[in-house]
Design a protein around this motif. Sequence first.
Motif, short mmCIF file in Angstrom:
data_model
loop_
_atom_site.label_atom_id
_atom_site.label_comp_id
_atom_site.label_asym_id
_atom_site.label_seq_id
_atom_site.Cartn_x
_atom_site.Cartn_y
_atom_site.Cartn_z
N VAL A 99 40.69 45.24 5.38
CA VAL A 99 41.02 46.42 6.36
C VAL A 99 42.25 45.95 7.05
O VAL A 99 42.76 45.05 7.33
CB VAL A 99 39.68 46.66 7.38
CG1 VAL A 99 38.41 46.85 6.55
CG2 VAL A 99 39.60 45.21 8.08
N SER A 100 42.64 47.03 7.86
CA SER A 100 43.91 47.04 8.75
C SER A 100 43.61 46.19 9.77
O SER A 100 42.70 46.38 10.61
CB SER A 100 44.42 48.44 8.98
OG SER A 100 45.78 48.22 9.78
N LEU A 101 44.51 45.48 10.02
CA LEU A 101 44.46 44.33 11.16
C LEU A 101 45.25 45.35 12.71
O LEU A 101 45.02 44.71 13.64
CB LEU A 101 45.36 43.13 11.16
CG LEU A 101 44.92 42.31 9.98
CD1 LEU A 101 45.83 41.14 9.91
CD2 LEU A 101 43.57 41.92 10.04
N SER A 102 45.57 46.45 12.22
CA SER A 102 46.30 47.33 13.44
C SER A 102 45.98 48.80 12.96
O SER A 102 46.68 49.36 12.57
CB SER A 102 47.52 46.96 13.83
OG SER A 102 48.09 47.80 14.81
N ASP B 112 46.90 51.40 -0.42
CA ASP B 112 47.46 50.81 0.39
C ASP B 112 47.05 50.89 1.91
O ASP B 112 46.42 51.84 2.22
CB ASP B 112 49.20 51.20 0.39
CG ASP B 112 49.58 51.08 -0.58
OD1 ASP B 112 49.46 50.13 -1.60
OD2 ASP B 112 50.71 51.85 -1.10
N VAL B 113 47.34 49.75 2.67
CA VAL B 113 46.50 49.78 3.90
C VAL B 113 47.75 49.88 5.04
O VAL B 113 48.87 49.68 4.84
CB VAL B 113 46.02 48.31 4.29
CG1 VAL B 113 45.33 48.27 5.64
CG2 VAL B 113 45.03 47.96 3.27
N ILE C 91 53.62 50.67 8.89
CA ILE C 91 54.38 50.38 7.29
C ILE C 91 53.04 50.48 6.66
O ILE C 91 51.83 50.30 7.03
CB ILE C 91 54.81 48.98 7.60
CG1 ILE C 91 54.15 48.02 7.99
CG2 ILE C 91 56.37 48.90 8.46
CD1 ILE C 91 54.70 46.44 7.93
N LEU C 92 53.23 50.12 5.32
CA LEU C 92 52.20 50.38 4.52
C LEU C 92 52.09 48.83 3.91
O LEU C 92 53.17 48.23 3.38
CB LEU C 92 52.38 51.21 3.26
CG LEU C 92 52.40 52.65 3.60
CD1 LEU C 92 52.65 53.54 2.49
CD2 LEU C 92 50.95 53.07 4.07
N ILE C 93 50.94 48.26 3.60
CA ILE C 93 50.64 46.91 3.16
C ILE C 93 50.21 47.17 1.86
O ILE C 93 49.12 47.97 1.60
CB ILE C 93 49.64 46.21 3.92
CG1 ILE C 93 49.94 46.04 5.37
CG2 ILE C 93 49.40 44.97 3.21
CD1 ILE C 93 51.10 45.43 5.72
N TYR D 4 46.63 42.88 -0.96
CA TYR D 4 45.73 42.72 0.03
C TYR D 4 44.70 43.87 0.13
O TYR D 4 44.88 45.20 -0.05
CB TYR D 4 46.46 43.07 1.45
CG TYR D 4 45.47 42.92 2.67
CD1 TYR D 4 44.96 41.68 3.22
CD2 TYR D 4 45.09 44.04 3.40
CE1 TYR D 4 44.14 41.60 4.48
CE2 TYR D 4 44.28 43.89 4.75
CZ TYR D 4 43.80 42.77 4.90
OH TYR D 4 42.92 42.63 5.76
N LYS D 5 43.29 43.39 -0.03
CA LYS D 5 42.26 44.40 -0.35
C LYS D 5 41.40 44.44 0.83
O LYS D 5 40.08 44.59 0.90
CB LYS D 5 41.69 44.04 -1.38
CG LYS D 5 42.30 44.12 -2.71
CD LYS D 5 41.63 43.60 -3.74
CE LYS D 5 42.51 43.94 -5.10
NZ LYS D 5 43.76 43.12 -5.29
#
Length: 250
Positions: free
Chosen positions: A167-170, A113-114, A157-159, A164-165
Amino acid sequence: MVQEACCACAALLSNILPQYDENTEKRVAQDRRLDCCGRIICGNCIEIYSPSFIGPFCQVSSQPSPLPQGLRDPPAYSTSSPPHEQPPAYSPLDDQEETDEKHGNNGVEVAEDVLHFVDPARDTISSLALRYAVPANTLRTKNHVYADHLLAARKAILIPGEFYKGVSLSPQPIDGEDEEIRKSKIRRWMVTCKVSDYNVAVLYLEQAKYELDAAVEAYLADEQWERDHPIQTCSKSKTTPNRTRRAFGL
């Protein structure tokens, strides 16, 4: 007049349409009357099951029987039982849990999870669902957000990694790490000193240059000083001085 019915399908014989062979144009099977009880099996049931079908077990005996009303004993049950298959070998629980975590239901490896740090000014459930291509209901269930307006109270929060595989956008806190550390010290000071006034917490921490232990010791010293030196008030006075103003020398 009593109408007879088939003892297998319980349909009236007068309502059963006979079946004919397409080549010979003769009936496929004739109705059969049982010798034991006189009941009838229609030709359609004989054709459906087998030509040797003699109908359900007849309880009427054709020979002298000790049972009442001329009934006969039921057929003997078979004592042989089907062979039992050996149960599958047990596998260690840890291996099973590790496999479930790394692989989904279809055996495909699932990414982790991201973590996304929430920006209350721009992030909503709908916008995050579009940016990460994740269903909105999946985001709500994963993070236990049962109403969209509750997202503003979350820091991150967790993506789900199964959708979604990347990187985090934030990947960083919106206010920066220094601001997060400062707010954390303020919350810890308020809990330790049991003070609900945010401004008092900021004042003590600023005087101690945000050294948490020094700020707590300063507050406890002021509390002890006030207990040792209570304020003497005039008996005619109807107001009580504010202890907080006395603590800061105001």
